[in-house]
Motif scaffolding. Sequence first.
Motif, PDB file in Angstrom:
ATOM      1  N   GLN A   1      14.930 -20.104   7.761  1.00 42.10           N
ATOM      2  CA  GLN A   1      16.216 -19.681   7.183  1.00 42.10           C
ATOM      3  C   GLN A   1      16.119 -18.285   6.579  1.00 42.10           C
ATOM      4  OE1 GLN A   1      18.516 -21.917   8.582  1.00 42.10           O
ATOM      5  NE2 GLN A   1      19.552 -21.512   6.637  1.00 42.10           N
ATOM      6  N   ASN A   2      14.977 -17.990   5.987  1.00 47.05           N
ATOM      7  CA  ASN A   2      14.804 -16.682   5.333  1.00 47.05           C
ATOM      8  C   ASN A   2      15.004 -15.540   6.321  1.00 47.05           C
ATOM      9  OD1 ASN A   2      14.208 -17.526   2.727  1.00 47.05           O
ATOM     10  ND2 ASN A   2      12.029 -17.770   3.154  1.00 47.05           N
ATOM     11  N   ALA A   3      15.527 -14.429   5.802  1.00 44.26           N
ATOM     12  CA  ALA A   3      15.731 -13.249   6.646  1.00 44.26           C
ATOM     13  C   ALA A   3      14.408 -12.578   6.995  1.00 44.26           C
ATOM     14  CB  ALA A   3      16.629 -12.249   5.913  1.00 44.26           C
ATOM     15  N   MET A   4      13.369 -12.873   6.230  1.00 49.27           N
ATOM     16  CA  MET A   4      12.129 -12.095   6.334  1.00 49.27           C
ATOM     17  C   MET A   4      10.904 -13.003   6.284  1.00 49.27           C
ATOM     18  SD  MET A   4      11.104  -9.001   3.705  1.00 49.27           S
ATOM     19  CE  MET A   4      11.103 -10.006   2.227  1.00 49.27           C
ATOM     20  N   PHE A   5       9.859 -12.611   7.012  1.00 51.38           N
ATOM     21  CA  PHE A   5       8.558 -13.261   6.854  1.00 51.38           C
ATOM     22  C   PHE A   5       7.466 -12.206   6.992  1.00 51.38           C
ATOM     23  CE2 PHE A   5       9.422 -13.485  11.394  1.00 51.38           C
ATOM     24  CZ  PHE A   5       8.192 -13.272  12.012  1.00 51.38           C
ATOM     25  N   PHE A   6       6.298 -12.529   6.466  1.00 52.06           N
ATOM     26  CA  PHE A   6       5.161 -11.605   6.477  1.00 52.06           C
ATOM     27  C   PHE A   6       4.100 -12.079   7.461  1.00 52.06           C
ATOM     28  CE2 PHE A   6       7.151 -10.158   2.721  1.00 52.06           C
ATOM     29  CZ  PHE A   6       6.536  -9.007   2.242  1.00 52.06           C
ATOM     30  N   ILE A   7       3.433 -11.117   8.085  1.00 55.42           N
ATOM     31  CA  ILE A   7       2.226 -11.396   8.868  1.00 55.42           C
ATOM     32  C   ILE A   7       1.102 -10.605   8.225  1.00 55.42           C
ATOM     33  CG2 ILE A   7       1.052 -11.105  11.084  1.00 55.42           C
ATOM     34  CD1 ILE A   7       3.816 -11.320  12.436  1.00 55.42           C
TER      35      ILE A   7
END
Length: 481
Positions: free
Chosen positions: A76-82
């Motif tokens: 759902q979040n607009a953003m994720f980190f790698i």
Amino acid sequence: MSVIKSTDTRLVDDVFKGIPEVDRNAVTEMLKSELADLNKKIIVLDDDPTGVQTVHNISVYTDWSVDSIEKGFAEQNAMFFILTNSRGFTAAETEKAHKEIAENALEAAKKQGKDFIIISRGDSTLRGHYPLETEVLKETIESGSDIKFDGEVIVPFFKEGGRFTVDNIHYVQHEDHLVPAGETEFAKDRTFGYTKSHLGEWAEEKSNGRFKAENATYISLESLRALEVDKIADQLLEVKDFNKVIVNAIDYVDIEIFTIALIKAMKAGKHFMFRSAAALTKVIGGVSDKGLLTREELIKEESGNGGLIIVGSHVKKTTEQLEELKKCDFIEFIEFNVHLVLDPEQFKAETERVIETCENLIRSGKTVAVYTKRERMDLGEGKKEEELMLSVRISDAVTSIVQTLNVRPSYIVAKGGITSSDIGTKGLEVKRATVAGQIKPGIPVWFTGEESKFPGISYIIFPGNVGTKTALKETVELLDK
């Protein structure tokens, strides 16, 4: 655009006092409206685990497989980190990783039918594989899609760490002074050193003159504080040939105003690559403010076991913080003599000694702080590659402390970007973590995933170059009270 040459240390109050205030409520409403229409997944590539310093309830994936990226897209979040951990990579490893990430992101985006933007989150003191990382991303995405990048936005502002950009010069706060970044210990980094503090000149220096300071677009504080959103958007619409966009900022509101103009330019068809510190990700990701984490939020169950603190970073600030930490009488300190790495048998015995001592103390309820010998190993001129190989061996040994631990500590603190990355991915075997928030400004906490060695443990990622002299001591006192 005249390029400012002045690099004098300046008093914080003198720099900030003449900068006008702005209607923050109006900015918040405008930003909310623009973000609602953005409709792009934001993928943040973090070159060490400290880049989540400003966010909470956001996922961090520790690999960049198509599967992991698809999971990020599905959230759902607009953003994720790698987490790439590329600051600990060679240039060749960095190039390979970023090519794979860009290809996999294109594949996942195609499957999901969604647009994305990539932010390359780098160190706020300008260290890291730049411009290599963003150029590889640009070339790979352009060759695998119909996207063409017009420019690159450079935003190293990071308030929590005392990093400000004024008159296009990037500063690092030291007590009540602002020191030009090019005059700090960070600029003397043996791998990622530089001399320029003016960001246009820094980009010119790092690109070996391919991108000129005079061709950069400069977003001024005056324009931002005058809420000249359309004018800034027009500046962005003029950017071409992958030239650089330098964003001045002393507060989050400056990043918010810039982001409003940026989204307008992107909606008009412009494509940008991003090299930023942690502040931009919070703003463009629409992450709300959250108070600092409490002990109750971090220590879910009282096991009676001690905590584990591992100090690897060698920057001056870390050593100062370690000296303050040594004033805590409830901690047992173990110096790890990593210089024995030159003698494999002695080094193996030293590693085993440290591990066994940690195990026994934590089990008995004692908190343990393991710190690497503070003197840097210097093999002399022309030995960079050998030093890098030895540092990998040292890092593996430090990581093995967590890897082989049979007792679950009540919490783990890792000090230093590369140290915390290796402990997170190799020691704790985290595949996906959730950022809980911050225990102190700029000091993030992960809750580890179910697959990890210690599921749900509070893992405090303490950057080497962040925090006051007493911040490490205060963090541990909070966890141990």
